[in-house]
Scaffold this active site. Structure first.
Site, short mmCIF file in Angstrom:
data_model
loop_
_atom_site.label_atom_id
_atom_site.label_comp_id
_atom_site.label_asym_id
_atom_site.label_seq_id
_atom_site.Cartn_x
_atom_site.Cartn_y
_atom_site.Cartn_z
N GLU A 21 -12.86 -34.10 -45.26
CA GLU A 21 -11.98 -33.99 -44.08
C GLU A 21 -12.53 -32.84 -43.25
OE1 GLU A 21 -9.75 -35.79 -42.77
OE2 GLU A 21 -9.66 -37.24 -44.40
N GLU A 79 -15.31 -28.62 -31.18
CA GLU A 79 -14.19 -27.89 -31.81
C GLU A 79 -14.41 -26.39 -31.63
OE1 GLU A 79 -13.83 -27.66 -36.17
OE2 GLU A 79 -11.77 -28.34 -35.93
P1 NAP Z 1 -16.89 -24.53 -43.81
O1 NAP Z 1 -17.70 -23.39 -43.33
O2 NAP Z 1 -17.48 -25.90 -43.72
O3 NAP Z 1 -16.51 -24.19 -45.33
C1 NAP Z 1 -15.67 -25.00 -46.10
C2 NAP Z 1 -15.94 -24.78 -47.58
O4 NAP Z 1 -17.24 -25.27 -47.91
C3 NAP Z 1 -15.95 -23.29 -47.97
O5 NAP Z 1 -15.40 -23.14 -49.25
C4 NAP Z 1 -17.43 -22.97 -47.97
O6 NAP Z 1 -17.78 -21.86 -48.76
C5 NAP Z 1 -17.98 -24.26 -48.57
N1 NAP Z 1 -19.41 -24.47 -48.35
C6 NAP Z 1 -20.22 -23.88 -47.43
N2 NAP Z 1 -21.49 -24.33 -47.60
C7 NAP Z 1 -21.49 -25.20 -48.62
C8 NAP Z 1 -22.49 -25.99 -49.26
N3 NAP Z 1 -23.76 -25.97 -48.86
N4 NAP Z 1 -22.13 -26.78 -50.29
C9 NAP Z 1 -20.85 -26.84 -50.69
N5 NAP Z 1 -19.85 -26.10 -50.14
C10 NAP Z 1 -20.16 -25.31 -49.09
O7 NAP Z 1 -15.47 -24.61 -43.06
P2 NAP Z 1 -14.47 -23.42 -42.74
O8 NAP Z 1 -15.05 -22.60 -41.63
O9 NAP Z 1 -14.05 -22.75 -44.00
O10 NAP Z 1 -13.19 -24.23 -42.20
C11 NAP Z 1 -12.97 -24.57 -40.87
C12 NAP Z 1 -13.25 -26.06 -40.66
O11 NAP Z 1 -12.44 -26.83 -41.53
C13 NAP Z 1 -12.91 -26.53 -39.26
O12 NAP Z 1 -13.92 -27.37 -38.78
C14 NAP Z 1 -11.61 -27.33 -39.47
O13 NAP Z 1 -11.38 -28.33 -38.50
C15 NAP Z 1 -11.86 -27.91 -40.81
N6 NAP Z 1 -10.60 -28.34 -41.41
C16 NAP Z 1 -10.34 -29.69 -41.50
C17 NAP Z 1 -9.15 -30.13 -42.04
C18 NAP Z 1 -8.86 -31.61 -42.17
O14 NAP Z 1 -8.03 -31.98 -42.98
N7 NAP Z 1 -9.52 -32.46 -41.39
C19 NAP Z 1 -8.20 -29.20 -42.50
C20 NAP Z 1 -8.49 -27.84 -42.37
C21 NAP Z 1 -9.69 -27.42 -41.84
P3 NAP Z 1 -17.94 -20.39 -48.10
O15 NAP Z 1 -16.59 -19.98 -47.68
O16 NAP Z 1 -18.46 -19.57 -49.20
O17 NAP Z 1 -18.89 -20.54 -46.94
#
Ligand code: NAP
Length: 498
Positions: free
Chosen positions: A255, A390
């Site tokens: 998601e 976004e």
């Molecule tokens: P993110 O940077 O993609 O990180 C999400 C998770 O993935 C974190 O735990 C991150 O760890 C981990 N991660 C990073 N690199 C990875 C890799 N190579 N392999 C596996 N896992 C990895 O996202 P975010 O900045 O935390 O969250 C914001 C985003 O989430 C926005 O785009 C928002 O729209 C989206 N979101 C979507 C929903 C939905 O239901 N559609 C709900 C909430 C949020 P680290 O923290 O250590 O980098």
């Protein structure tokens, strides 16, 4: 004698024990409303530590799978109880670590409690289907069975609700879990796991590993003992992760981002549309996947809509979410702050008309945190980057259109497809909208945000791949479907049905 408070250190929870990660690399986590307030340090776990957590989960799987589903559900019901008792404590931590207001934190926790209660009940309904067989004296049915070890990888913006809406159905279904929270919300992640521990989750059934996505997250996706990965986060990471998981033939659900439209037609209740836009665009500092980031307004009511909205936006108090009366908290960290500031400049350069906001707040307490005021751009063209990408901050683009048809075209003219909303009194238009809007969730005369525990949640197009989360359908991702034929004729089958 001066007593120096010991700095808190994030820990892993592996096989029922809290252990400090041995990795040499660590990051500090500070309150985004006040950089002088150090929550603690997060030592980054290594690949080997992640493997140990996966092994613990694999070892715990047979016994947890064999535990009757209603007994698994009782553990989840106890977590709901504990979270209810500790709501205030958890809310304060969530606000301190993520920055949202206390009111918003309480709302997120309430949603999480609802999910826990719903999923506890699902444990008693974890059934398949019984269907009539083509053959006499034959019995045909389906069973839902757990997958094994599943990984839950979560973002920082809903650091209680998203882990809960993944972990609870995963455990109810009989899986064991390795949970990796976003690094910047590791302390909230730990607090949730403590509640599961207190509720009596057996050792190894739920494990927590704090650390980077590049190392811990990557191991969770690569390791063959992990059968499924439930990911919520950015498109950049999710898209790569989905491909990586597919190569290993894992079940993966992602998601991801949103660019959610709110459509205002000429017959809308404008006062209601303004309040909902305000709530959807600036609530949680715009850091919600379902945040309203585009208001698509029919030109005949646009001037009135924009002026009322700007008046209301000016009344919102920006500040520390822990202070009573604050409406809009800070951006979650320096990096997110800089991203939003970049988009403010992009919007100006693209020629959108800045109505309010547009620059970070400076002076006094604002200098200690990452504060951006509610920002509205008017006369945004649908092709502009601020209308397509976004931003994840308190920034709203107003797009003026001539007709309902044009509004729909603009609303659908982005790669994302999470949530949407329409304001109209016209029943035909609202059903037309519901039919043709390309989003996984849509609202009529209510904000783009929000959702209920018993309803599915997720997006279309680039927002979501894999099965939906929450509601009863959540179980489809966390279970394997087995089809069973029982022939009680006692005779050789003569049928030619294949
Ligand atoms: P993110 O940077 O993609 O990180 C999400 C998770 O993935 C974190 O735990 C991150 O760890 C981990 N991660 C990073 N690199 C990875 C890799 N190579 N392999 C596996 N896992 C990895 O996202 P975010 O900045 O935390 O969250 C914001 C985003 O989430 C926005 O785009 C928002 O729209 C989206 N979101 C979507 C929903 C939905 O239901 N559609 C709900 C909430 C949020 P680290 O923290 O250590 O980098």
């Amino acid at each position: 004698m001066t007593v120096v408070a010991e700095v808190a250190r994030a820990r892993n929870f592996v096989n029922g024990r809290w252990v400090e990660p041995a990795g040499q690399r660590r990051v500090e986590r500070r309150n985004p409303a006040d950089r002088d307030d150090l929550l603690g340090v997060v030592p980054l776990s290594t690949r080997q530590e992640t493997q140990a957590a996966i092994q613990a989960a694999a070892a715990a799987f047979p016994a947890w799978r064999a535990t009757p589903a209603p007994a698994r559900g009782r553990v989840i019901a106890r977590v709901a109880q504990i979270m209810t008792e500790r709501q205030a404590e958890l809310g304060r931590l969530l606000t301190r670590e993520e920055g949202k207001t206390l009111n918003e934190s309480n709302g997120e926790i309430l949603r999480s409690i609802n999910v826990l209660e719903f999923m506890a009940g699902e444990a008693r309904r974890l059934g398949g289907e019984t269907l009539p067989s083509e053959l006499p004296r034959n019995f045909a049915y389906t069973l839902k069975q757990p997958l094994g070890v599943v990984a839950c990888i979560t973002p920082w913006n809903f650091p209680v609700a998203i882990p809960v809406w993944k972990i609870a159905p995963a455990l109810v279904a009989g899986n064991t879990v390795v949970f990796k929270p976003a690094t910047i919300t590791s302390f909230t992640g730990m607090k949730i796991v403590e509640m599961f521990e207190e509720a009596g989750v057996p050792p190894g059934v739920l494990n927590l590993v704090v650390g980077s996505g590049a190392e811990v997250g990557d191991e969770l996706v690569e390791n063959p003992a992990v059968k499924a990965v439930s990911f919520t986060g950015s498109n950049e990471i999710g898209t790569a992760l989905y491909a990586q998981g597919a190569r290993r033939l894992k079940k993966v659900q992602c998601e991801m981002g949103g660019k959610n439209p709110l459509v205002v037609l000429e017959d809308a209740d404008l006062a209601l549309a303004v309040e909902s836009t305000l709530q959807g665009a600036f609530g949680s500092t715009g850091q919600r996947c379902t945040a309203t980031s585009r208001a698509i307004v029919v030109a005949s009511v646009a001037d009135e809509f924009v002026s009322r909205l700007a008046r209301r936006a000016a009344e919102l108090k920006v500040g520390d979410g822990a202070q009573p009366g604050t409406h809009v908290g800070p951006a979650v960290d320096e990096s997110q702050f800089q991203t939003v500031l970049r988009y403010l400049e992009i919007g100006k350069q693209e020629g959108a008309r800045l109505v309010c906001g547009g620059a970070p707040l400076r002076g006094g307490g604002f200098d200690r945190g990452f504060f951006i005021p509610p920002t509205i751009f008017d006369y945004v063209q649908p092709s502009m980057r601020i209308a397509q990408e976004e931003i994840f901050g308190p920034v709203l683009s107003i797009i003026r259109v001539q007709s309902f048809e044009e509004a729909l075209e603009v609303a659908n003219g982005v790669t994302y497809g999470l949530s949407s909303s329409i304001y109209t009194q016209n029943v035909a238009r609202l059903f037309e909208f519901v039919d043709r809007i390309e989003t996984g969730i849509t609202h009529v005369n209510s904000p783009t945000t929000g959702g209920e525990a018993q309803m599915p949640f997720g997006g279309m197009k680039a927002t979501g791949v894999g099965l939906r989360e929450q509601g009863r359908v959540a179980m489809d991702f966390f279970t394997e479907l087995k089809v069973v034929y029982v022939d009680y004729t006692g005779a050789r089958r003569e049928s030619n049905i294949y």
